[in-house]
Design an enzyme around this catalytic site. Structure first.
Site, PDB file in Angstrom:
ATOM      1  N   LEU A 107      61.344  57.307  71.966  1.00  0.00           N
ATOM      2  CA  LEU A 107      60.431  56.797  72.065  1.00  0.00           C
ATOM      3  C   LEU A 107      60.321  56.188  70.864  1.00  0.00           C
ATOM      4  O   LEU A 107      59.462  55.533  69.876  1.00  0.00           O
ATOM      5  CB  LEU A 107      59.626  58.463  71.913  1.00  0.00           C
ATOM      6  CG  LEU A 107      58.915  58.547  73.016  1.00  0.00           C
ATOM      7  CD1 LEU A 107      57.711  59.667  73.519  1.00  0.00           C
ATOM      8  CD2 LEU A 107      58.503  57.729  73.883  1.00  0.00           C
ATOM      9  N   ARG A 108      61.149  56.336  69.812  1.00  0.00           N
ATOM     10  CA  ARG A 108      61.893  55.451  68.925  1.00  0.00           C
ATOM     11  C   ARG A 108      61.089  55.560  67.090  1.00  0.00           C
ATOM     12  O   ARG A 108      61.020  55.154  66.394  1.00  0.00           O
ATOM     13  CB  ARG A 108      61.465  53.591  68.946  1.00  0.00           C
ATOM     14  CG  ARG A 108      62.257  53.354  70.053  1.00  0.00           C
ATOM     15  CD  ARG A 108      63.839  52.957  69.750  1.00  0.00           C
ATOM     16  NE  ARG A 108      64.697  52.556  70.718  1.00  0.00           N
ATOM     17  CZ  ARG A 108      65.483  52.852  71.185  1.00  0.00           C
ATOM     18  NH1 ARG A 108      66.386  53.801  70.276  1.00  0.00           N
ATOM     19  NH2 ARG A 108      66.980  52.573  71.870  1.00  0.00           N
ATOM     20  N   ASN A 117      67.780  60.390  68.126  1.00  0.00           N
ATOM     21  CA  ASN A 117      68.438  58.925  66.762  1.00  0.00           C
ATOM     22  C   ASN A 117      67.177  57.517  66.392  1.00  0.00           C
ATOM     23  O   ASN A 117      66.992  57.565  66.602  1.00  0.00           O
ATOM     24  CB  ASN A 117      69.496  57.917  67.687  1.00  0.00           C
ATOM     25  CG  ASN A 117      68.463  57.431  69.281  1.00  0.00           C
ATOM     26  OD1 ASN A 117      67.928  58.017  69.477  1.00  0.00           O
ATOM     27  ND2 ASN A 117      69.417  56.431  69.722  1.00  0.00           N
ATOM     28  N   HIS A 130      73.867  61.245  81.577  1.00  0.00           N
ATOM     29  CA  HIS A 130      74.031  60.358  81.841  1.00  0.00           C
ATOM     30  C   HIS A 130      75.623  59.933  82.085  1.00  0.00           C
ATOM     31  O   HIS A 130      75.579  59.335  82.320  1.00  0.00           O
ATOM     32  CB  HIS A 130      73.274  59.086  80.915  1.00  0.00           C
ATOM     33  CG  HIS A 130      74.098  58.756  79.769  1.00  0.00           C
ATOM     34  ND1 HIS A 130      75.193  58.959  79.023  1.00  0.00           N
ATOM     35  CD2 HIS A 130      73.247  58.846  78.439  1.00  0.00           C
ATOM     36  CE1 HIS A 130      75.288  59.285  77.733  1.00  0.00           C
ATOM     37  NE2 HIS A 130      74.363  58.626  77.482  1.00  0.00           N
ATOM     38  N   ASN A 156      74.686  52.193  77.622  1.00  0.00           N
ATOM     39  CA  ASN A 156      75.493  53.599  77.332  1.00  0.00           C
ATOM     40  C   ASN A 156      75.277  54.331  78.037  1.00  0.00           C
ATOM     41  O   ASN A 156      74.773  54.550  77.840  1.00  0.00           O
ATOM     42  CB  ASN A 156      75.257  53.221  75.966  1.00  0.00           C
ATOM     43  CG  ASN A 156      76.851  53.821  74.945  1.00  0.00           C
ATOM     44  OD1 ASN A 156      76.847  54.749  76.363  1.00  0.00           O
ATOM     45  ND2 ASN A 156      76.850  54.380  73.565  1.00  0.00           N
ATOM     46  N   ASP A 212      66.700  57.672  80.500  1.00  0.00           N
ATOM     47  CA  ASP A 212      67.672  57.015  79.408  1.00  0.00           C
ATOM     48  C   ASP A 212      66.377  56.052  78.721  1.00  0.00           C
ATOM     49  O   ASP A 212      67.267  54.706  78.683  1.00  0.00           O
ATOM     50  CB  ASP A 212      68.988  56.499  79.525  1.00  0.00           C
ATOM     51  CG  ASP A 212      69.567  56.839  77.974  1.00  0.00           C
ATOM     52  OD1 ASP A 212      68.548  56.472  76.399  1.00  0.00           O
ATOM     53  OD2 ASP A 212      70.864  56.068  77.913  1.00  0.00           O
ATOM     54  N   HIS A 214      64.583  47.871  73.451  1.00  0.00           N
ATOM     55  CA  HIS A 214      64.970  47.384  72.087  1.00  0.00           C
ATOM     56  C   HIS A 214      63.715  46.368  71.877  1.00  0.00           C
ATOM     57  O   HIS A 214      63.024  45.711  73.393  1.00  0.00           O
ATOM     58  CB  HIS A 214      66.772  46.985  72.174  1.00  0.00           C
ATOM     59  CG  HIS A 214      67.145  47.937  72.071  1.00  0.00           C
ATOM     60  ND1 HIS A 214      67.532  48.799  71.228  1.00  0.00           N
ATOM     61  CD2 HIS A 214      68.164  48.412  73.598  1.00  0.00           C
ATOM     62  CE1 HIS A 214      68.791  49.779  71.547  1.00  0.00           C
ATOM     63  NE2 HIS A 214      68.391  49.400  72.677  1.00  0.00           N
ATOM     64  N   PRO A 255      72.963  48.833  73.430  1.00  0.00           N
ATOM     65  CA  PRO A 255      72.725  48.998  74.857  1.00  0.00           C
ATOM     66  C   PRO A 255      71.639  50.087  75.091  1.00  0.00           C
ATOM     67  O   PRO A 255      70.669  50.444  74.761  1.00  0.00           O
ATOM     68  CB  PRO A 255      73.536  50.103  74.507  1.00  0.00           C
ATOM     69  CG  PRO A 255      74.068  50.270  73.278  1.00  0.00           C
ATOM     70  CD  PRO A 255      73.710  49.349  72.388  1.00  0.00           C
ATOM     71  N   GLY A 256      70.879  49.627  76.308  1.00  0.00           N
ATOM     72  CA  GLY A 256      69.581  50.354  76.480  1.00  0.00           C
ATOM     73  C   GLY A 256      68.841  49.279  77.333  1.00  0.00           C
ATOM     74  O   GLY A 256      68.587  48.085  77.291  1.00  0.00           O
TER      75      GLY A 256
END
Length: 433
Positions: free
Chosen positions: A63-64, A94, A234, A280, A307, A311, A325-326
């Site tokens: 969710l950043r 993260n 994943h 990833n 996942d 971005h 990645p994402g």
């Protein structure tokens, strides 16, 4: 609310569902005003032809917030989740600052409650700053208002076996679970794509399957020795499935997830060098994809997790090696599961409920999610049109970012309504705030 003419789990004849005070009060054929005479202003929802499933639970969402609100916020991510049929999501650690203490996880939990579209459960970091060196404040996060029970350094592997063993021991005492990003970092230095013929032809440094499989094998042995619970994030290779099957047959407390994109896409997509396909772990081969589908249907892989990784354009619209990645995943997950498992006959709708709702809720220890569609249970459900089709457009998704690899694809199944404890959170493609 009176939901008319829906098929529970896509089975049997259509029934009506009466929802009262956030609970399923009655289920039966052709309920009428007599059933609702003690209610006022009953809303009737025509669900003719729709399938009712328990609300979906995503164990793996980025969710950043805090830190990268330019790519996603708890509000926009929750909206995407509700529109995708989700009623609970687990926000990965993260963030910036990292969710490695009670203050940050409580902030995320509180913001999720304020938005109110889905239950937002923070995932606590395993190690301080995701650095893999010193255990984070697992106990204080578990005892906080956020009641954290899932811990992960996702994006980074807990590579040190001693640190991983200690983490498993601590989370066992907390009745928690470690969700491991399975990647031996010494095998993936500068890796850009699945190691094989295609990566070699494209001139991309290879990412060997053994980088994932070796960590899963190591961690299964540690989980068996400690008696703790391990969850593998994943899963992407056929070899990992073999390791999981071996570990489960020996009574190891291990569960695993697979992403929708690893169920559909292969490394053939890399031929264009479009970084929207960079993820990833990397996209693997067609044979890996087939094994993953079968493993999910069999139960060796327990559940689907998105996942969801938004971005900013500058992090994706660049050369392959520099791209982050994402991929987005919350609003496309159900359709991809239907495309890859329901249409080929590997899963029925009750199987969809198992892998997208019941098992994720069980793994995370959520008592009020993934519940049966039955009288007395929470009215936390998703209504799906199994016959509808839709075309994915990144600009039309609820996320701030638009990095979807499914752009322009026509996919089956449309979420018509999402309900959280009796309150509609999404209907006909619009969020209900």
């Amino acid at each position: 609310m009176l939901i008319k003419g829906v098929r529970l789990y896509g089975e049997g004849d259509p029934v009506d569902i009466l929802v009262r005070d956030g609970v399923i009060a009655e289920i039966g054929p052709w309920l009428d005003a007599a059933s609702t005479q003690d209610l006022t202003d009953v809303e009737v929802l025509d669900a003719d032809g729709l399938v009712a499933l328990p609300g979906f639970v995503d164990l793996h969402t980025h969710l950043r917030e805090p830190g990268r609100e330019d790519t996603e916020t708890i509000a926009t991510g929750s909206a995407a989740a509700a529109l995708g049929g989700y009623t609970a999501v687990f926000a990965m650690a993260n963030t910036d600052p990292v969710a490695d203490n009670a203050v940050i996880v409580e902030h995320i939990w509180r913001r999720g409650r304020e938005v109110g579209l889905v239950d937002v459960h923070p995932v606590g970091a395993v190690t301080v700053g995701l650095k893999g060196e010193k255990l984070a404040e697992l106990g204080t996060m578990a005892r906080s208002q956020a009641d954290v029970r899932v811990f992960s350094d996702d994006g980074h592997c807990v590579a040190d076996p001693l640190v991983m063993r200690r983490a498993l021991e601590y989370t066992k005492a907390l009745d928690g679970v470690i969700a491991q990003h399975a990647e031996e970092p010494r095998l993936t230095v500068d890796a850009q794509a699945h190691e094989g013929e295609r990566a070699a032809r494209l001139g991309l440094a290879g990412w060997p399957a053994a980088a994932e499989e070796s960590i899963v094998a190591r961690d299964c042995l540690l989980a068996k020795q400690t008696g703790a619970r391990l969850h593998v994030c994943h899963v992407s290779t056929a070899g990992t499935v073999d390791v999981l099957r071996w570990a489960k047959e020996r009574g190891t407390k291990v569960s695993a997830e697979v992403t929708p994109h690893h169920l559909l896409l292969t490394d053939e997509r890399l031929a264009t060098y479009d970084p929207v396909n960079k993820v990833n772990p990397p996209l693997r081969t067609e044979s890996d994809v087939q094994v993953l589908r079968e493993a999910l249907a069999e139960g060796v892989v327990d559940c689907v997790a998105t996942d969801h990784a938004p971005h900013a354009p500058q992090d994706k619209d660049c050369e392959w090696s520099a791209a982050r990645p994402g991929m987005l995943g919350l609003q496309t997950a159900l359709s991809i599961v239907v495309e890859t498992l329901v249409r080929p006959g590997l899963l029925d709708w009750r199987g969809v409920a198992r892998v997208m709702s019941e098992k994720p809720a069980e793994i995370a220890g959520l008592p009020d999610q993934g519940r049966p569609l039955a009288v007395g249970e929470p009215a936390t459900l998703t209504l799906v049109d199994p016959d509808a089709r839709w075309t994915v457009r990144g600009t039309e998704l609820a996320s701030i970012a638009g990095n979807t690899p499914f752009e322009g694809m026509e996919l089956p199944a449309v979420v018509r309504t999402t309900m959280l404890r009796g309150r509609v959170t999404a209907a006909d493609g619009k969020v209900q705030r």
